[in-house]
Structure formats: structure tokens, C-alpha cells
Design an enzyme around this catalytic site. Structure first.
Site, short mmCIF file in Angstrom:
data_model
loop_
_atom_site.label_atom_id
_atom_site.label_comp_id
_atom_site.label_asym_id
_atom_site.label_seq_id
_atom_site.Cartn_x
_atom_site.Cartn_y
_atom_site.Cartn_z
N SER A 205 0.82 -1.20 0.00
CA SER A 205 0.00 0.00 0.00
C SER A 205 0.86 1.26 0.00
O SER A 205 1.68 1.45 -0.89
CB SER A 205 -0.95 -0.05 1.19
OG SER A 205 -2.03 0.80 1.02
N ASP A 312 -8.58 -5.61 -6.33
CA ASP A 312 -8.27 -4.57 -5.35
C ASP A 312 -9.00 -3.29 -5.77
O ASP A 312 -8.65 -2.66 -6.77
CB ASP A 312 -6.75 -4.33 -5.32
CG ASP A 312 -6.32 -3.40 -4.20
OD1 ASP A 312 -7.18 -2.66 -3.67
OD2 ASP A 312 -5.12 -3.41 -3.85
N HIS A 343 -7.24 -6.05 -1.51
CA HIS A 343 -6.04 -5.37 -1.02
C HIS A 343 -5.40 -6.20 0.09
O HIS A 343 -5.52 -5.87 1.27
CB HIS A 343 -6.44 -3.98 -0.52
CG HIS A 343 -5.31 -3.02 -0.38
ND1 HIS A 343 -4.50 -2.64 -1.42
CD2 HIS A 343 -4.85 -2.35 0.71
CE1 HIS A 343 -3.60 -1.77 -0.99
NE2 HIS A 343 -3.78 -1.58 0.29
#
Length: 727
Positions: A205, A312, A343
Site C-alpha cells: 500500500s 483490489d 487489497h
């Protein structure tokens, strides 16, 4: 030196979602520095072994001086980093570095269990989040965890993707390579004499985003990056086709990650971010250009091992695809994993294989151990839950763009899909309903609805694989000066699928644990196991794509559209690698606002879509021939006369299906002659010259002057007309 009392701000919890953006290699590796390093490891079966004592590893916090003053207090920002390295590094042992730079070390934390550096809040960073330290330090690596500028123990204010964030990483990399100045917790100046200078960055991320950003500067010493679900352009994180996903995103995230004691001093920076981001128009501007790493891919010297969820919808899949394409164009050594989850970190969807592969990757790139990883297939793709296949590259090298027209309804479906041009004038209409849910868009696929258009393929006679980026071309007029467009590709057919829309985005956390490395009382290597979550579902949304109609001519500017005027709206959808099963149907949906994904438009505009001029291009493995076989479709347009044939050529000419204008001109000229014999009912001459047209098509194909799809359709159409005259 600035210090701070560490505390977890309760307000961060409410902003958690903002933070969870959670073949052989063919590139020329000889252009990258592969200088052998003195051996500082023990090797068995081509892998480093845990020979260094984790219990006695050296832990230290350092503060590296930067050249920036992001909080405008008159002092240069100092960037904090926590280091753990083998004890032997104080005795002339030099080791490479695995770095995870992050804004989340004070609160929110890292990994599925949200680990922070100071879990008990006593002001001492006794823990190194995640398993990297436990596993790699005993194998002869140092682990460095950098507090991004403005977060945790680092000075400054976070600019959400701006230059200062990248610089806060680069100053630490420079220091590890003998450049710059740093101090320890006692204010003593220190040097990284223990460092080989070789750095590998990793992170999910935001952490992986910082790795992308650093690599895009081409900084010396950064040998490899492993971005997991990472952003490659901040515009694409907060916008799609000129539409914001939500308001005040960059400023809100800056607030969420700012060190708790500096929330108020950084307020002026957040206000600048809010203004510069320009939610009002949603346009791409200099603010976003500074935060676009794809455009700087030519600078990348590090190898890249990217991991991304095809489903995602936090950091959407266009982040990996745009980055991957740019890396491919610049021959960057690379590897890719694509999963059916959302994710999610690979440690939580493919743990054993991940640790082993990551181990090989770092051994190769940071220790120059020739373990064969660069001779393995480049791409791993998860097809169904825990079922993986390998391939030489992405997109699949057999994928070809196939233009599929949006065609009128028939006795079975409200709209159909055709791989050939449509003869005749057809229009379908819908009204944008800003409150329509995606479920309402997708369900009842055989029913016409006023707030969407539905186009369905026949039941597939064979499986169809998409690999790449679908593209929309919608010809339509609107009765308002602004609106949104949504496109969905849907797989209609009941089967067991990864449940990536559940709370865990495709995984469930279990009570059992597994351990990966050495442990101490304050930092163990044991983490909760996970498993895939699946469900039997009647459909799957395969890909999304959106556009603000005012950005029809580009993302850099927007202008009201003229009601009643016909426009051509073109945009890319999210990338995919997906297999439609035999017996399923491919669905394409066109609608207005998508309130669940982006900011809706409230004009409730009416759209009139010209079907013959509207299409979707799908990247089909095997191309049109494969799709026609699956559709059980012969591939022609069933022309009634030569005039129909000329219209088909004109359509393909508009779609750039010919190498140059002269190709289309020669075909049209030949057909004009045939048309005269058609009007005269001169059968023999018609037949002779139409066969000459067939030979002309073949010649253009052999000379690579005509696209495959146009060649196939014109060949079939010519044969169809000949057959009519013969009979």
C-alpha cells in the site's frame, strides 16, 4: 533534535479505510550493477541460512538530516529510522538492507495484525513490525524501517505523495551509501560502516508506493523494490476519468498519518493540499503530475517484483498495469504476482510460497546469489482460490484487441454483442440515476431497464480469456451539460468464486499461527494463519471503467458538453486477466453514475447511444477467431449488396484498421467497379471482379496492410456476396 511523546490518536481509527490502499525474465539484466560482494552469509541449496543470532542483534534509532523544511519551522527536517542488524556488523561485517518506509508505524500499524513499533506506548520502539527482521536478520541482512516525513518520530508534514515523501526515503538510502549526516538517540553523529549500500525496498500500500516513488528517481543504491498493492500515480488513486472517488482525499489522508503531536502545526500544509488537489473539477494538474511515478519510469534502475490484487478496489489494478507497461518499455528486470483477492498482502494469501520467493529475490538482488529465480516464468496468476498458473509475461502474449460492437436487442436479450460492424441505424437510451446501485445495474440481465443498457453474448461454446486493458468507445448525445458514464464487464454464470467483496477482501483470519524466523519476548515471528473465502455467485463484475463526460477530450481540462450534440467518449477500463467459462455469458453494461465507487452526478441526464458507432475493445487471448468460436459466430455482416461492403470498409477506415488511407481507397475503388456490374446485373463480370476483390484483400493481408479483424470480416462478406450470386 525533535522528540515526541508517542500516543495512538483515536481519530485515526475512523480513517482506517484511507490507509488500506492495501518465462524467464526477458529484460536486459546486464545493464544493472551485479558487482559481487564479499560473502557475508552461509549458503545451502542456493539459499542464505540463519547463522546470525537474532537475540543479540543490534537495534538502534537514527535521525538523518534532509534538505527540506516541510513544516516551515525554520529547521531542516530530520527523518527517523529504526535499524536492526546482526551483532557482527560492529566487527566489520557488512550486510545489505531490506527497507520498509511507512507512514503507519505510530498507529494503524502494518500487516494483518496491525503491528506498530511501540505497541505499549512507553516511547520506546522495541518492536519491528512484520516478519522481515525475524526472518532476514539471521540470514545476514539488516532491516531498516523508515518513518515517512511528518509521521511518528520524523519531522515535517506529510504532503500525500509529494516530493518531500520521496526525499524522506532517499536521504536514508543515501546515508546507507555513505552520503549525508545522521545522529543517534544521544545526538552523536554516526555512519553506516556496516552497510554494503545495497538496498531493497518492500511494502504494501503506502509503503509500496514509497518504494515506487524512490525507484522513479533512479537513486543510487536502490537495487530492487517489492511494491505490494502500491500506488503508481496518486491521481489514479483519488480519481478515475475526471471523477473524484470522494472529497478531500489527499488532505484527509495527510491528517490521518501525521504524527499525533503535529496535527495542528501541519494544518496549513493540509489546506494547501486540499486546494491544489482541485476536487471541484477532478482534472489532472501539476499537483497530480508531481505525484505520478509512471511518467518517470525511464529513471528506474532497480528491479521490480510487483504484487497486486486483480480485485483490489482500494489501490485499483490500473496502478500495477500502468507501472508494469512503463517498466516493460524501459526493459526493467521484473516479476509479477496477480491474485483474485482485494487489497491483501501475499503473506496472507500464499504464505509459504511468498516467503520462499521473497527470500530468493532478495538473495539474488542484494547478495548476488545466482539461485535461478530470474530464469523462472515472469508472472504468476491466481485463477481460482489457491489455484495458480505461471506465464511468460503480462498481458498474455497471445492477447489481441477485438472490437465488439454494441448491437440491438433480439428475441432473447435487451442488447447483443457482435464482432462485426452493424448495418443499419440503431439507437438505445438510458437515464442516469445517481442512486442506482451496482447490484441494480447488474441483476436481471435479460430485462431492459431505463437506467442502464445491457449487452449480452450468447452462451459461450468455449472458454474465453481476457488479458489486458478493455477500452470503451461510446458514441452518444446527452440532454445535460454534465454527467458521468460507467461501464461494467460482467461474467454471468453461477460458479464458486473468491469472495473479494467480503470484509477480509478474500481472506479470513484464523486462530492458529505459523512462525517465520527467530523470536524474542518483545518481537516474535509468529502470525495468525489465513484462508481464502469463497462463495457461489451467479455473476462476477470483471472490470469497471468510469468517465466524467466533460473530460471527453482529456483529463487536463473539462468543459460543459453541448446538450443534443453527439460526442465520442473513449476511456480505458480497469485491467484484467480473467477466464469466462464455457456456458457463461459475457455482459457489457453502460450506465451513468456509480454512487458506490465515485462521486455521483445529480443531473439525471438522458443518453442516446448510437449502437453501430459504439464498441468495446476486449484483449482476447487468441483474438477474434477464438471469440467467434466461443460465440458460435461465423464472423461476417451478411451484406445485401456492394454498398453494404463499402460501408463496412468505411467503418474500419475510421477505426484505423488499414495501414494507410491508400489501402482503404484501393478497396473502395475496386468495389465501385464491382457495384456497376451489380447494377447492370452482369453476373459473370460481377463474379470475376468480386473474386479479384478477394485476391486484393489477400494481398493487403500478406503485406500487413490490414488488421486481422477487418481482414476476416471482409473475407467472409465477399464470400457471402459471391454465394448469393452463385445461387
Amino acid at each position: 533534535m525533535k522528540t515526541k511523546n508517542k500516543k495512538i490518536a483515536s481519530m485515526i481509527t475512523s480513517l482506517l479505510l484511507l490507509t488500506m490502499f492495501s518465462t524467464p525474465i526477458t529484460a536486459d539484466t546486464e545493464t544493472h550493477d551485479r558487482t559481487p560482494q564479499p560473502k557475508n552469509y552461509h549458503l545451502e541449496e542456493e539459499a542464505t541460512q540463519p547463522v546470525y543470532d537474532y537475540d543479540n542483534a543490534i537495534k538502534e534509532t537514527i535521525y538523518v538530516e534532509s534538505n527540506m523544511d516541510s513544516d516551515r519551522d525554520g529547521n531542516l527536517d530530520r527523518i527517523a529510522a529504526d535499524i536492526i542488524r546482526p551483532q557482527e556488523t560492529d566487527q566489520e561485517l557488512q550486510v545489505p538492507i531490506i527497507m520498509d518506509a511507512s507512514p503507519y508505524y505510530e498507529s494503524i500499524g502494518r500487516g494483518n495484525e496491525s503491528e506498530t513499533k511501540d505497541p505499549d506506548g512507553d516511547g520506546v520502539n522495541e518492536k519491528f513490525p512484520l516478519f522481515y527482521d525475524n526472518y532476514f536478520v539471521p540470514r545476514g541482512y539488516a532491516v531498516v524501517q523508515v518513518d515517512m516525513v511528518g509521521t511518528n518520530n520524523s519531522d515535517g508534514c506529510p504532503p500525500t505523495g509529494g516530493y518531500e515523501e520521496t526525499e524522506s526515503v532517499n536521504v536514508v538510502i543515501d546515508w546507507l551509501n555513505g552520503e549525508g549526516t545522521a545522529w543517534d538517540e544521544n545526538g552523536q553523529e554516526i555512519q553506516a560502516n556496516w552497510s554494503t549500500g545495497k538496498v531493497g525496498m518492500i511494502g504494501k500500500s503506502y509503503d509500496g508506493t514509497l518504494a515506487n516513488a524512490a525507484a522513479a528517481t533512479g537513486i543510487d543504491g536502490l537495487e530492487t523494490i517489492v511494491p505490494i498493492g502500491a500506488i503508481s500515480s496518486w491521481y489514479d488513486y483519488y480519481r478515475y476519468g475526471g471523477i473524484p472517488f470522494y472529497r478531500n482525499g489527499p488532505s484527509g489522508l495527510s491528517h490521518a498519518v501525521t504524527a499525533s503531536e503535529r496535527i495542528e502545526p501541519c494544518a496549513v500544509v493540509r489546506e494547501e493540499i486540499r486546494n491544489d488537489a482541485d476536487d471541484q473539477t477532478g482534472n489532472y494538474n501539476s499537483f497530480w503530475d508531481e505525484r505520478n511515478f509512471v511518467k518517470d519510469a525511464e529513471n528506474v534502475e532497480a528491479s521490480v517484483f510487483a504484487i497486486h490484487g486483480l480485485n483490489d478496489y482500494n489501490v485499483k489494478a490500473n496502478h500495477f498495469s500502468n507501472w508494469w507497461d512503463a517498466l516493460t518499455n524501459h526493459d526493467v528486470p521484473r516479476k509479477l504476482w496477480l491474485t483474485q483477492t482485494g487489497h491483501v498482502d501475499p503473506f496472507d494469501f500464499r504464505r509459504a510460497e511468498w516467503v520462499d520467493t521473497l527470500h530468493q529475490w532478495f538473495d539474488y538482488w542484494l547478495l548476488d546469489i545466482d539461485n535461478g529465480i530470474m530464469n523462472e516464468p515472469m508472472v504468476d496468476i491466481e485463477r481460482t482460490a489457491d489455484e495458480w498458473e505461471t506465464t511468460g509475461n503480462w498481458p498474455n502474449e497471445g492477447a489481441e484487441p477485438v472490437t465488439i460492437r454494441l448491437a440491438p436487442e433480439n428475441e432473447e436479450v435487451p442488447g447483443s454483442l457482435m464482432t462485426s460492424p452493424i448495418l443499419g441505424e440503431f439507437t438505445q437510451s438510458f437515464i442516469d440515476n445517481p442512486e442506482q446501485t451496482e447490484q441494480q445495474m447488474v441483476e436481471d440481465e435479460f430485462t431492459a431497464k431505463e437506467n442502464r443498457l445491457m449487452y449480452l453474448s450468447p452462451k459461450l461454446k468455449d472458454e474465453v480469456q481476457l488479458s489486458g486493458v478493455p477500452k470503451l468507445n461510446i458514441n452518444a448525445s446527452i440532454d445535460q451539460d454534465d454527467s458521468n458514464l460507467t461501464a461494467l464487464i460482467v461474467d454471468y454464470g453461477t460458479t464458486d468464486r473468491v469472495n473479494h467483496r467480503d470484509r477480509g477482501e478474500g481472506i479470513r483470519t484464523l486462530d492458529s499461527e505459523s512462525c517465520w524466523g527467530a523470536s524474542t519476548d518483545v518481537d516474535d515471528a509468529c502470525y495468525k494463519e489465513t484462508e481464502k473465502t469463497t462463495h457461489v455467485a451467479p455473476y462476477e463484475i470483471v472490470s469497471h471503467g468510469w468517465l466524467d463526460v466533460q473530460n471527453w477530450d482529456g483529463l487536463e481540462h473539462a468543459a460543459p458538453v453541448e446538450p443534443g450534440r453527439t460526442y465520442t467518449f473513449q476511456w480505458d477500463m480497469l485491467p484484467e486477466d480473467y477466464i469466462f467459462q464455457e456456458g457463461h455469458r459475457i455482459g457489457v453494461i453502460i450506465a451513468g453514475s456509480d454512487d458506490q465507487m465515485l462521486m455521483p452526478d445529480n443531473n439525471q441526464a438522458s443518453f442516446d447511444v448510437t449502437l453501430g458507432d459504439s464498441s468495446i475493445s476486449l484483449p482476447v487471448v487468441g483474438g477474434k477467431q477464438t471469440l467467434d468460436k466461443a460465440f458460435d459466430y461465423k464472423g461476417g455482416t451478411s451484406p445485401e449488396n456492394v454498398a453494404d461492403m463499402k460501408k463496412i470498409i468505411s467503418i474500419y477506415q475510421e477505426e484505423d484498421a488499414f495501414a494507410n488511407p491508400g489501402v482503404a481507397r484501393s478497396l473502395l475503388t475496386h468495389l465501385t467497379a464491382v457495384e456497376r456490374f451489380e447494377e447492370q446485373q452482369a453476373t459473370d463480370k460481377f463474379m470475376k471482379h468480386m473474386k479479384g476483390f478477394q485476391r486484393l484483400i489477400e494481398k493487403k493481408w500478406e503485406n500487413k496492410q490490414i488488421a486481422r479483424q477487418a481482414y476476416q470480416v471482409l473475407t467472409i462478406d465477399a464470400a457471402s456476396l459471391l454465394n448469393k450470386w452463385e445461387n
